[in-house]
Design an enzyme around this catalytic site. Structure first.
Site, PDB file in Angstrom:
ATOM      1  N   SER A 164       1.094  -1.099   0.242  1.00 20.30           N
ATOM      2  CA  SER A 164       0.352  -0.081  -0.295  1.00 20.30           C
ATOM      3  C   SER A 164       1.169   1.373   0.186  1.00 20.30           C
ATOM      4  CB  SER A 164      -1.187   0.086   1.256  1.00 20.30           C
ATOM      5  OG  SER A 164      -1.386   0.827   1.710  1.00 20.30           O
ATOM      6  N   TYR A 177      -2.908  -0.931  10.708  1.00 23.82           N
ATOM      7  CA  TYR A 177      -2.597  -1.613   8.784  1.00 23.82           C
ATOM      8  C   TYR A 177      -1.288  -0.799   8.321  1.00 23.82           C
ATOM      9  CZ  TYR A 177      -4.227  -1.147   4.471  1.00 23.82           C
ATOM     10  OH  TYR A 177      -4.250  -1.300   3.223  1.00 23.82           O
TER      11      TYR A 177
HETATM   12  P1  NAD Z   1     -11.678  -6.209  -0.189  1.00 24.96           P
HETATM   13  O1  NAD Z   1     -11.960  -6.088   0.893  1.00 24.96           O
HETATM   14  O2  NAD Z   1     -12.065  -6.202  -1.397  1.00 24.96           O
HETATM   15  O3  NAD Z   1     -10.787  -7.418  -0.722  1.00 24.96           O
HETATM   16  C1  NAD Z   1      -9.618  -7.599   0.504  1.00 24.96           C
HETATM   17  C2  NAD Z   1      -9.921  -9.498   0.213  1.00 24.96           C
HETATM   18  O4  NAD Z   1      -8.798 -10.387   1.475  1.00 24.96           O
HETATM   19  C3  NAD Z   1     -11.142 -10.470   0.704  1.00 24.96           C
HETATM   20  O5  NAD Z   1     -11.705 -10.691  -0.374  1.00 24.96           O
HETATM   21  C4  NAD Z   1     -11.274 -10.742   1.929  1.00 24.96           C
HETATM   22  O6  NAD Z   1     -11.869 -11.932   2.183  1.00 24.96           O
HETATM   23  C5  NAD Z   1      -9.895 -11.528   1.725  1.00 24.96           C
HETATM   24  N1  NAD Z   1      -9.591 -11.756   3.563  1.00 24.96           N
HETATM   25  C6  NAD Z   1      -9.461 -11.147   4.673  1.00 24.96           C
HETATM   26  N2  NAD Z   1      -9.462 -11.318   5.482  1.00 24.96           N
HETATM   27  C7  NAD Z   1      -8.717 -13.040   5.076  1.00 24.96           C
HETATM   28  C8  NAD Z   1      -8.125 -13.815   5.186  1.00 24.96           C
HETATM   29  N3  NAD Z   1      -8.009 -14.543   6.827  1.00 24.96           N
HETATM   30  N4  NAD Z   1      -7.464 -15.130   4.830  1.00 24.96           N
HETATM   31  C9  NAD Z   1      -8.074 -15.099   3.439  1.00 24.96           C
HETATM   32  N5  NAD Z   1      -8.467 -13.725   2.576  1.00 24.96           N
HETATM   33  C10 NAD Z   1      -8.863 -13.049   3.463  1.00 24.96           C
HETATM   34  O7  NAD Z   1     -10.148  -5.236  -0.500  1.00 24.96           O
HETATM   35  P2  NAD Z   1      -9.084  -4.367  -1.916  1.00 24.96           P
HETATM   36  O8  NAD Z   1      -9.254  -3.150  -1.396  1.00 24.96           O
HETATM   37  O9  NAD Z   1      -9.760  -5.551  -2.583  1.00 24.96           O
HETATM   38  O10 NAD Z   1      -8.199  -4.973  -0.562  1.00 24.96           O
HETATM   39  C11 NAD Z   1      -7.430  -6.392  -1.110  1.00 24.96           C
HETATM   40  C12 NAD Z   1      -5.058  -5.513  -1.314  1.00 24.96           C
HETATM   41  O11 NAD Z   1      -5.076  -4.191  -1.571  1.00 24.96           O
HETATM   42  C13 NAD Z   1      -5.049  -5.338   0.683  1.00 24.96           C
HETATM   43  O12 NAD Z   1      -4.386  -6.512   0.982  1.00 24.96           O
HETATM   44  C14 NAD Z   1      -5.344  -4.308   0.868  1.00 24.96           C
HETATM   45  O13 NAD Z   1      -4.494  -3.675   2.083  1.00 24.96           O
HETATM   46  C15 NAD Z   1      -4.715  -3.517  -0.436  1.00 24.96           C
HETATM   47  N6  NAD Z   1      -4.591  -2.039  -0.856  1.00 24.96           N
HETATM   48  C16 NAD Z   1      -5.730  -1.595  -1.046  1.00 24.96           C
HETATM   49  C17 NAD Z   1      -6.054  -0.378  -1.296  1.00 24.96           C
HETATM   50  C18 NAD Z   1      -7.561  -0.039  -2.083  1.00 24.96           C
HETATM   51  O14 NAD Z   1      -7.125   0.803  -1.997  1.00 24.96           O
HETATM   52  N7  NAD Z   1      -8.591  -0.512  -2.172  1.00 24.96           N
HETATM   53  C19 NAD Z   1      -5.145   0.653  -0.932  1.00 24.96           C
HETATM   54  C20 NAD Z   1      -3.764  -0.056  -0.819  1.00 24.96           C
HETATM   55  C21 NAD Z   1      -3.529  -1.507  -0.760  1.00 24.96           C
END
Ligand code: NAD
Length: 279
Positions: A164, A177
């Site tokens: 991130s 986080y």
């Molecule tokens: P999201 O909530 O749609 O996806 C997260 C996924 O992780 C979900 O499918 C959830 O079921 C899964 N998950 C959670 N706990 C779990 C576990 N114990 N075992 C297996 N799977 C698990 O959100 P997202 O935005 O798609 O996030 C995906 C990644 O991207 C994360 O690591 C997040 O930190 C990172 N991220 C997202 C953003 C953003 O703006 N959306 C920005 C920076 C980083």
């Protein structure tokens, strides 16, 4: 300033991962879903890992199959060693090996420091950081066992850690986080250093603000969206497909000399937009 005024540019997927086998954790929603589909469209067979939403994981698998690749849906909690090991066994039983890991699963449990419980701290660290360690370890074991197969890829394996912008930018109210993402940065770089001699590449993608369920309160009203854009010089929110495209390229031999890198995919969020006028 609206989110529809600057749509995601259209791009034809390139078949740059043909014959490769991938695991994408947290592949049933948001960024993981877009990455799993992008890898499938690029020619990889994909294990779509999910934690809670099997139905949506099946939909992702169907999209991958429609694009002409194979898909396998596997439920596993990435913070549990036995479940991660079982996921890799199932992947290898089905596809023969694993060439690409995208360690994407992650969550937030936000609170000001003085209100954050130990449970909230440990939950986020165990999924976001320990989960990536467990998956990366299994991937490296398989990559080392198999070595390079030149007709598939010039590398023995590729790991992409979903980090991130908060591996760099501190984030008040989200200490668990931000610490997990800062931890991913040094974990990724250390593993990259350790396994480079085995022709294993390890990199991170650092998304900025991407339109997914994890941060819906940051974009789901016009007011929130406009406020978010003050942090994004490129002036549009990121779409999950922006990360999918970056992941497919970074996993491919087109990125063969890249290891130990954090690739910002953030529309300029880390360019200190507050300094654009003044400072
Ligand atoms: P999201 O909530 O749609 O996806 C997260 C996924 O992780 C979900 O499918 C959830 O079921 C899964 N998950 C959670 N706990 C779990 C576990 N114990 N075992 C297996 N799977 C698990 O959100 P997202 O935005 O798609 O996030 C995906 C990644 O991207 C994360 O690591 C997040 O930190 C990172 N991220 C997202 C953003 C953003 O703006 N959306 C920005 C920076 C980083």
């Amino acid at each position: 300033m609206t989110d529809v005024s600057i749509p995601l540019p259209k791009c034809q997927p390139l078949k740059i991962l043909t014959g490769q086998k991938a695991i994408v954790t947290g592949g049933s929603s948001g960024i993981g879903k877009a990455v799993a589909i992008a890898l499938g469209e690029a020619g990889a067979d994909v294990v779509v890992n999910y934690h809670s939403n099997e139905e949506e994981a099946n939909n992702v698998a169907q999209t991958i199959t429609s694009a002409g690749s194979q898909a396998l849906v596997v439920g596993a909690d990435v913070s549990q060693e036995d479940q991660v090991q079982s996921m890799f066994r199932q992947a290898i039983d089905k596809f023969g090996t694993v060439d690409i890991l995208v360690a994407n699963a992650g969550l937030q449990q936000d609170a000001p420091l003085d209100e954050m419980t130990l449970k909230q701290w440990e939950k986020v660290i165990s999924v976001n950081l320990t989960g990536q360690f467990l998956c990366a370890r299994e991937a490296v074991r398989e990559f080392k066992r198999r070595g390079v197969v030149e007709k598939v890829s010039c590398a023995a394996g590729k790991i992409i850690c979903m980090s991130s912008v908060h591996e760099i930018i501190p984030w008040a109210g989200h200490v668990n986080y931000a610490a997990s993402k800062g931890g991913i940065m040094q974990m990724m770089r250390t593993i990259a250093q350790e396994v480079a001699p085995f022709r294993i590449r390890v990199n991170s993608i650092c998304p900025g603000a991407i339109r997914t369920p994890i941060n819906s309160q940051a974009w789901n009203t016009q007011e929130a969206y406009n406020s978010l854009m003050k942090l994004v010089p490129y002036n549009r929110i990121g779409e999950p497909e922006d990360i999918g495209r970056a992941a497919a390229w970074l996993a491919s031999d087109q990125a063969d000399y890249i290891t130990g890198a954090s690739l910002l995919v953030d529309g300029g969020m880390c360019l200190y937009p507050g300094f654009a006028h003044g400072g």
